[in-house]
Design an enzyme around this catalytic site. Structure first.
Site, PDB file in Angstrom:
ATOM      1  N   GLY A  97       0.774  -1.380  -0.066  1.00  0.00           N
ATOM      2  CA  GLY A  97      -0.006   0.005   0.182  1.00  0.00           C
ATOM      3  C   GLY A  97       0.835   1.372  -0.023  1.00  0.00           C
ATOM      4  O   GLY A  97       1.973   1.314   0.039  1.00  0.00           O
ATOM      5  N   GLY A  99       2.603   3.412   1.405  1.00  0.00           N
ATOM      6  CA  GLY A  99       3.308   3.928   2.881  1.00  0.00           C
ATOM      7  C   GLY A  99       3.843   5.294   2.833  1.00  0.00           C
ATOM      8  O   GLY A  99       4.238   5.554   3.974  1.00  0.00           O
ATOM      9  N   ARG A 100       4.210   5.938   1.647  1.00  0.00           N
ATOM     10  CA  ARG A 100       4.554   7.412   1.849  1.00  0.00           C
ATOM     11  C   ARG A 100       4.132   7.976   0.589  1.00  0.00           C
ATOM     12  O   ARG A 100       4.594   8.922   0.135  1.00  0.00           O
ATOM     13  CB  ARG A 100       5.997   7.315   1.810  1.00  0.00           C
ATOM     14  N   LYS A 120       4.131  11.746  -3.369  1.00  0.00           N
ATOM     15  CA  LYS A 120       5.152  10.491  -3.088  1.00  0.00           C
ATOM     16  C   LYS A 120       6.009  11.439  -2.065  1.00  0.00           C
ATOM     17  O   LYS A 120       6.499  12.386  -2.312  1.00  0.00           O
ATOM     18  CB  LYS A 120       5.823  10.202  -4.166  1.00  0.00           C
ATOM     19  N   ASP A 132       9.127   5.940   7.597  1.00  0.00           N
ATOM     20  CA  ASP A 132       8.813   7.349   8.273  1.00  0.00           C
ATOM     21  C   ASP A 132       8.059   8.084   7.236  1.00  0.00           C
ATOM     22  O   ASP A 132       7.606   9.208   7.283  1.00  0.00           O
ATOM     23  CB  ASP A 132      10.246   8.007   8.240  1.00  0.00           C
ATOM     24  N   GLY A 133       7.502   7.387   6.140  1.00  0.00           N
ATOM     25  CA  GLY A 133       6.606   7.937   5.126  1.00  0.00           C
ATOM     26  C   GLY A 133       7.232   9.105   4.240  1.00  0.00           C
ATOM     27  O   GLY A 133       6.442   9.912   3.560  1.00  0.00           O
ATOM     28  N   ARG A 190      -2.284  -1.294 -10.177  1.00  0.00           N
ATOM     29  CA  ARG A 190      -1.114  -2.135 -10.037  1.00  0.00           C
ATOM     30  C   ARG A 190      -1.487  -3.607 -10.232  1.00  0.00           C
ATOM     31  O   ARG A 190      -2.625  -3.654  -9.789  1.00  0.00           O
ATOM     32  CB  ARG A 190      -0.055  -2.055  -8.748  1.00  0.00           C
ATOM     33  N   ASP A 264       4.093  -4.557  -7.654  1.00  0.00           N
ATOM     34  CA  ASP A 264       3.557  -3.585  -7.138  1.00  0.00           C
ATOM     35  C   ASP A 264       4.132  -2.302  -8.073  1.00  0.00           C
ATOM     36  O   ASP A 264       3.522  -1.051  -7.878  1.00  0.00           O
ATOM     37  CB  ASP A 264       3.792  -3.131  -5.575  1.00  0.00           C
ATOM     38  N   ASN A 265       5.067  -2.482  -8.843  1.00  0.00           N
ATOM     39  CA  ASN A 265       5.511  -1.469  -9.626  1.00  0.00           C
ATOM     40  C   ASN A 265       5.176  -1.459 -11.210  1.00  0.00           C
ATOM     41  O   ASN A 265       5.971  -1.242 -12.016  1.00  0.00           O
ATOM     42  CB  ASN A 265       6.900  -1.263  -9.553  1.00  0.00           C
TER      43      ASN A 265
HETATM   44  P1  AMP Z   1       9.007   1.232  -3.683  1.00  0.00           P
HETATM   45  O1  AMP Z   1      10.362   0.744  -3.498  1.00  0.00           O
HETATM   46  O2  AMP Z   1       8.852   2.649  -3.569  1.00  0.00           O
HETATM   47  O3  AMP Z   1       8.043   0.730  -4.781  1.00  0.00           O
HETATM   48  O4  AMP Z   1       8.020   1.132  -2.304  1.00  0.00           O
HETATM   49  C1  AMP Z   1       7.662  -0.307  -1.862  1.00  0.00           C
HETATM   50  C2  AMP Z   1       6.627  -0.196  -0.800  1.00  0.00           C
HETATM   51  O5  AMP Z   1       7.582   0.605   0.311  1.00  0.00           O
HETATM   52  C3  AMP Z   1       5.412   0.556  -0.809  1.00  0.00           C
HETATM   53  O6  AMP Z   1       4.542  -0.006  -0.075  1.00  0.00           O
HETATM   54  C4  AMP Z   1       5.998   1.950  -0.305  1.00  0.00           C
HETATM   55  O7  AMP Z   1       5.018   2.997   0.088  1.00  0.00           O
HETATM   56  C5  AMP Z   1       6.718   1.446   1.164  1.00  0.00           C
HETATM   57  N1  AMP Z   1       7.742   2.493   1.348  1.00  0.00           N
HETATM   58  C6  AMP Z   1       8.927   2.826   0.544  1.00  0.00           C
HETATM   59  N2  AMP Z   1       9.572   3.892   1.160  1.00  0.00           N
HETATM   60  C7  AMP Z   1       8.852   4.097   2.416  1.00  0.00           C
HETATM   61  C8  AMP Z   1       8.875   5.195   3.518  1.00  0.00           C
HETATM   62  N3  AMP Z   1      10.067   5.618   3.573  1.00  0.00           N
HETATM   63  N4  AMP Z   1       7.970   5.162   4.369  1.00  0.00           N
HETATM   64  C9  AMP Z   1       6.928   4.461   4.168  1.00  0.00           C
HETATM   65  N5  AMP Z   1       6.843   3.619   3.293  1.00  0.00           N
HETATM   66  C10 AMP Z   1       7.679   3.408   2.230  1.00  0.00           C
HETATM   67 MG    MG Z   2       6.468   1.352  -5.814  1.00  0.00          MG
END
Ligand code: AMP
Ligand code: MG
Length: 482
Positions: A97, A99-100, A120, A132-133, A190, A264-265
């Site tokens: 989901g 997360g940030r 984002k 940390d979001g 996705r 998810d990507n």
């Molecule tokens: P990504 O690698 O950007 O595709 O992210 C994969 C997952 O990790 C997704 O669910 C993002 O929302 C979560 N995520 C990545 N970085 C952070 C962060 N700094 N804080 C919270 N969630 C994160």
């Molecule tokens: Mg992603």
């Protein structure tokens, strides 16, 4: 840098829609951005803002900036964090989901298409787990630059509307400015969204999501929603396969390595998303991978069509009950469609190379020979294709090919519109980002201007043309940069 214009109305001259939030509440957690101590607009894509009906002057105002960090509720109806699952490097994670990230809502653009306005780096959400979001400026600027370059190159992609800094200092090994990317997509559905709907709500929720996907991304199928049949969902899946093939065809011709093709990507729209560990390779080779964490080369250049096929298999597993009147029929339909994916990719790749060479896709032997030479001599494909376009001496190994290819009377004018002069070359991107993070945006804007007008020789200086200095690519490594 002060970008506010206080005299401008605090009331937004537009209102976003909350289409996804209303259609799929089971996959949308109402949320808002976190407070930003000193939000500043660093870049605004005015052209895109206009197309989306989002008044750029208002976006620059104090109220507009509050909107862009997810805090001004007034032009929003309901911002949400979206739920999704995902296979990350092959490992399934049921609850990923946003997360940030946050879906602020959707804007109807001039072409009538609804587009997500998505943040984002906007703070923790119910999906943040321990993290940390937040996002930091370097990776946010990279995504802005590369996604806008991809758009200008004609590759299906998410786009970038704005970059803001939050005024926070964030510890990621070193201290970096906190930043938010405002991202635009025809949807953020996705493969992982379907994996989530399947787990959280079974076939009923997956059907709701499939219907929603049709409305947002495949309106040509929408007439079938009056009386949904298995054929409708088979057509949807086949249309999704074609979109993936088109996109990977373009990546293959440009030498683009995505680097993190987790489920998810992978957007069902076929738009390229998440420019973390991506790179354009400068020595054409199948085993090219740059991501620091891709230990087993799962996402290396040559594997991209294979991995997308794997992701499509994960997708269709969630749709089988919709694809036939019995599970057996559903399974058969899924297998039939999937069995064509490799050849869809091959066709798309061949079509891309035909366009790049200005020849008929029916010249399959010439195209196959060209591709074989690419693997044999590992040229910088951008330079090579421009040598052919501009009738200058081709790199080593391609002299004889160039000679025979010319006898086909290639369409040079058409080649000028598909073979870029400017791409986001890794050494230039790295230099521009490190200067920008220190506050000097000159190199960034110079590079951005060139890659957003990639076929125009006057769009940038000669230093932005060629590949990196010898030895650079051998050691080049990319990071998710979260
Ligand atoms: P990504 O690698 O950007 O595709 O992210 C994969 C997952 O990790 C997704 O669910 C993002 O929302 C979560 N995520 C990545 N970085 C952070 C962060 N700094 N804080 C919270 N969630 C994160
Ligand atoms: Mg992603």
């Amino acid at each position: 840098m002060s970008t506010t214009s206080p005299e401008y109305s605090p009331t937004a001259p537009f209102k976003l829609e909350a289409h996804f939030a209303s259609a799929l509440p089971a996959m949308a957690a109402p949320w808002h951005g976190e407070d930003a101590p000193d939000p500043q607009l660093v870049i605004l894509n005015e052209e895109l803002a206009h197309r989306l009906g989002l008044d750029p002057q208002w976006l620059r105002s104090e109220a507009g900036i509050q909107f862009l960090v997810g805090l001004n509720p007034q032009p929003l109806t309901k911002a949400v964090a979206q739920a999704y699952s995902g296979h990350q490097f092959g490992q399934f994670v049921a609850s990923l989901g946003d997360g940030r990230a946050l879906l602020l809502g959707e804007a109807r653009s001039a072409d009538g298409v609804l587009r997500d306005i998505h943040l984002k780096g906007s703070g923790r959400t119910p999906f943040s787990r321990g993290a940390d979001g937040r996002s930091i400026l370097g990776p946010v600027l990279r995504e802005y630059l590369v996604s806008e370059a991809m758009h200008s190159l004609g590759v299906p992609t998410t786009r970038a509307l704005a970059v803001l800094t939050t005024g926070r200092k964030i510890q990621r090994g070193t201290v970096s400015p906190g930043a938010i990317l405002v991202r635009v997509a025809t949807s953020h559905i996705r493969v992982g969204s379907f994996q989530y709907s399947n787990i959280a709500g079974g076939v009923d929720l997956s059907q709701d999501l499939a219907n929603y996907a049709i409305i947002r991304n495949f309106p040509e199928l929408a007439a079938g929603l009056d009386n949904p049949t298995p054929e409708l969902y088979v057509s949807l899946f086949r249309a999704i396969l074609r979109r993936q093939a088109t996109t990977v065809g373009k990546w293959t011709r440009l030498g683009f390595v995505h680097g993190a093709l987790n489920t998810d990507n992978t957007l069902i729209s076929g738009e390229t998303i998440d420019y973390g560990p991506c790179a354009f390779m400068e020595r054409y080779r199948g085993d090219a991978k740059f991501s620091s964490i891709d230990n087993y080369s799962r996402y290396k250049f040559d594997n991209q069509p294979v991995i997308l096929g794997w992701n499509m298999t994960r997708l269709v597993e969630t749709l089988i009950p919709l694809l036939g009147d019995t599970p057996d029929e559903g399974m058969t339909a899924a297998q039939e469609a999937l069995s064509e994916f490799d050849s869809l990719c091959e066709q798309a790749i061949a079509q891309e190379f035909a366009a790049a060479l200005g020849i008929d896709p029916a010249e399959s032997e010439v195209i196959a020979h060209f591709r074989q030479l690419l693997y044999q001599y590992n040229p910088d494909i951008t330079t090579l294709l421009r040598c052919l376009t501009d009738n200058t001496a081709p790199p080593a190994g391609f002299e004889f090919f160039a000679h025979t290819w010319k006898t086909l009377d290639p369409d040079i004018e058409a080649m000028r519109t598909v073979n870029p002069i400017f791409i986001p070359r890794n050494h230039l991107v790295e230099a521009a980002l490190s200067q920008a993070v220190e506050g000097d945006f000159n190199a960034f804007h110079e590079l951005l201007a060139a890659v957003c007008d990639p076929f125009n020789p006057d769009a940038g200086s000669a230093e932005l043309h060629g590949p990196s200095p010898d030895g650079f690519e051998e050691d080049y490594m990319t990071f998710c940069g979260t």
